[in-house]
Write a protein that holds these residues in place. Structure first.
Motif, PDB file in Angstrom:
ATOM      1  N   ALA A   1     -21.351   2.953  23.731  1.00  0.00           N
ATOM      2  CA  ALA A   1     -20.359   2.000  24.222  1.00  0.00           C
ATOM      3  C   ALA A   1     -20.234   0.824  23.255  1.00  0.00           C
ATOM      4  CB  ALA A   1     -20.751   1.517  25.619  1.00  0.00           C
TER       5      ALA A   1
ATOM      6  N   GLY B   1     -11.854   4.308  28.963  1.00  0.00           N
ATOM      7  CA  GLY B   1     -11.532   3.124  28.188  1.00  0.00           C
ATOM      8  C   GLY B   1     -10.158   3.109  27.559  1.00  0.00           C
TER       9      GLY B   1
ATOM     10  N   ALA C   1     -12.300  -0.689  31.118  1.00  0.00           N
ATOM     11  CA  ALA C   1     -12.771   0.630  31.563  1.00  0.00           C
ATOM     12  C   ALA C   1     -13.268   0.609  32.997  1.00  0.00           C
ATOM     13  CB  ALA C   1     -13.885   1.138  30.645  1.00  0.00           C
TER      14      ALA C   1
ATOM     15  N   ILE D   1     -12.615  -3.503  25.486  1.00  0.00           N
ATOM     16  CA  ILE D   1     -12.179  -2.239  26.096  1.00  0.00           C
ATOM     17  C   ILE D   1     -12.219  -2.342  27.618  1.00  0.00           C
ATOM     18  CG2 ILE D   1     -12.734   0.217  26.362  1.00  0.00           C
ATOM     19  CD1 ILE D   1     -13.573   0.292  23.474  1.00  0.00           C
TER      20      ILE D   1
ATOM     21  N   HIS E   1     -14.937  -4.601  28.795  1.00  0.00           N
ATOM     22  CA  HIS E   1     -16.227  -4.423  28.123  1.00  0.00           C
ATOM     23  C   HIS E   1     -16.152  -5.038  26.730  1.00  0.00           C
ATOM     24  CE1 HIS E   1     -16.147  -1.485  31.338  1.00  0.00           C
ATOM     25  NE2 HIS E   1     -17.463  -1.347  31.241  1.00  0.00           N
TER      26      HIS E   1
END
Ligand code: TXA
Ligand code: MG
Length: 333
Positions: A130, A42, A143, A141, A69
């Motif tokens: 997460a 991330g 990732a 984020i 995310h």
């Protein structure tokens, strides 16, 4: 760079540890963290320089976009410039969870995230670590899976460490991931198309979308399921050994034959195994199999086998993503 590994409670992540990781994200660094599918690598999705560091660490081609995310549907709507009705239905049913939606992007999303393209892939993961990391960092984020490009995706912190030690500031070790293979990637451009099969099956999506979902045709669901997505280059999820796919029930015999040729052989079998070394009995259910697949391939790499003999699971919808990963693992480099 020294990589710090921090153990974290996968169900009730310690706020102090989350805060440390979030600070790294906010200051442009990289943190590997567990999701319910695989570990992600991330960076702050709104910081182009931080995102470029993901590509460097992985050795990922710049033409392969990464997934953003977010912690809730509102976050997805802020990175997308359009929010179609179908997106709303899918988000309501599957988020938080392993479904990634590809939508038209908002201007705030740097071109590095989307490989210069007009769309952004976004999902709300369900893993508590997460979610806590995204919330505490206060930013979406970006990732990809936390492995070097073309290597097997990581489902445990030690897989990440083996692949990315010295290339990432922190790894949050939340134990083995529960899903084991990646999210389903779905393009929403007018209708809906699956770009990458994943943990959510097309049958489950069809229950929500009905005829709006264009199903992969029979040929694609059979031997070769190479679906269009920039990241679906053929060789992917690949162990170091040569992987051979054989019909269910014939693995042991094939393995025996190869051993008599002096090869070091590993096996991923659907039934029972002999006691001849690196043979693993894989679960007979698709979710169970998915949860173990990458770890089994990592074990084969660690055992340094020459050949892996894998028995092919059934050609049904629920096994589609697993067959896809197995097929990709066989492609020659
Ligand atoms: O389960 C997952 O999806 C994991 C976890 C960490 O969330 N992530 C993951 O990321 O598998 P990655 O980068 O290994 O795979 C993302 C896939 C790639 O095939 C990529 O090409 C595709 O999603 N993708 C990303 N953005 C896209 C876009 N804008 N349009 C089409 N495909 C996209
Ligand atoms: Mg990946």
């Amino acid at each position: 760079m020294k990589t710090i590994v921090r153990k974290i409670d996968p169900t009730a992540p310690e706020p102090q540890i989350v805060a440390e990781a979030a600070e790294i994200i906010r200051s442009g660094g990289l943190v590997a963290f567990p999701t319910e599918t695989v570990y992600g690598l991330g960076a702050n999705a709104l910081d182009a320089a931080a995102v470029r560091r993901i590509f460097e660490a992985k050795g990922r081609p710049a033409n392969n976009p990464v997934i953003v995310h977010v912690a809730e549907t509102g976050g997805a709507r802020r990175v997308a410039s359009e929010w179609p009705d179908l997106a709303d239905k899918l988000a309501t049913r599957f988020w938080p969870g392993p479904l990634t939606l590809v939508l038209r992007k908002q201007d705030c999303v740097p071109a590095d995230v989307t490989a210069g393209g007009p769309t952004v892939a976004v999902r709300v993961p369900s893993n508590p670590v997460a979610l806590a990391l995204i919330q505490t960092a206060g930013t979406p984020i970006a990732a990809p899976s936390a492995n070097r490009s073309t290597e097997i995706s990581p489902t445990r912190a030690e897989h990440v460490l083996r692949s990315l030690d010295g290339r990432v500031e922190m790894i949050l070790d939340g134990g083995p991931t529960t899903g084991g293979i990646e999210s389903t990637v779905l393009a929403l451009d007018g209708g809906a198309r699956i770009l990458r099969p994943g943990l959510i099956s097309s049958a489950e999506i069809e229950l929500i979308l009905g005829s709006h979902l264009t199903r992969p045709n029979a040929q694609q669901t059979g031997q070769s399921t190479i679906l269009e997505s920039p990241g679906m280059m053929e060789r992917h999820y690949a162990p170091r050994a040569t992987l051979i796919l054989v019909p269910a029930g014939t693995g042991a015999e094939t393995a025996r034959g190869l051993r008599t040729q002096g090869k070091k052989v590993g096996g991923l079998f659907l039934g029972s195994v002999s006691e001849e070394g690196n043979e693993i009995a894989m679960p007979a259910s698709a979710p169970g199999y998915a949860a173990r697949l990458y770890h089994a391939l990592h074990l084969m790499d660690a055992a340094d086998v020459d050949v892996i003999v894998a028995e092919l699971p059934p050609e049904t919808d629920e096994w589609l993503a697993i067959r896809d990963r197995l097929l990709r693992a066989t492609s020659p480099s």
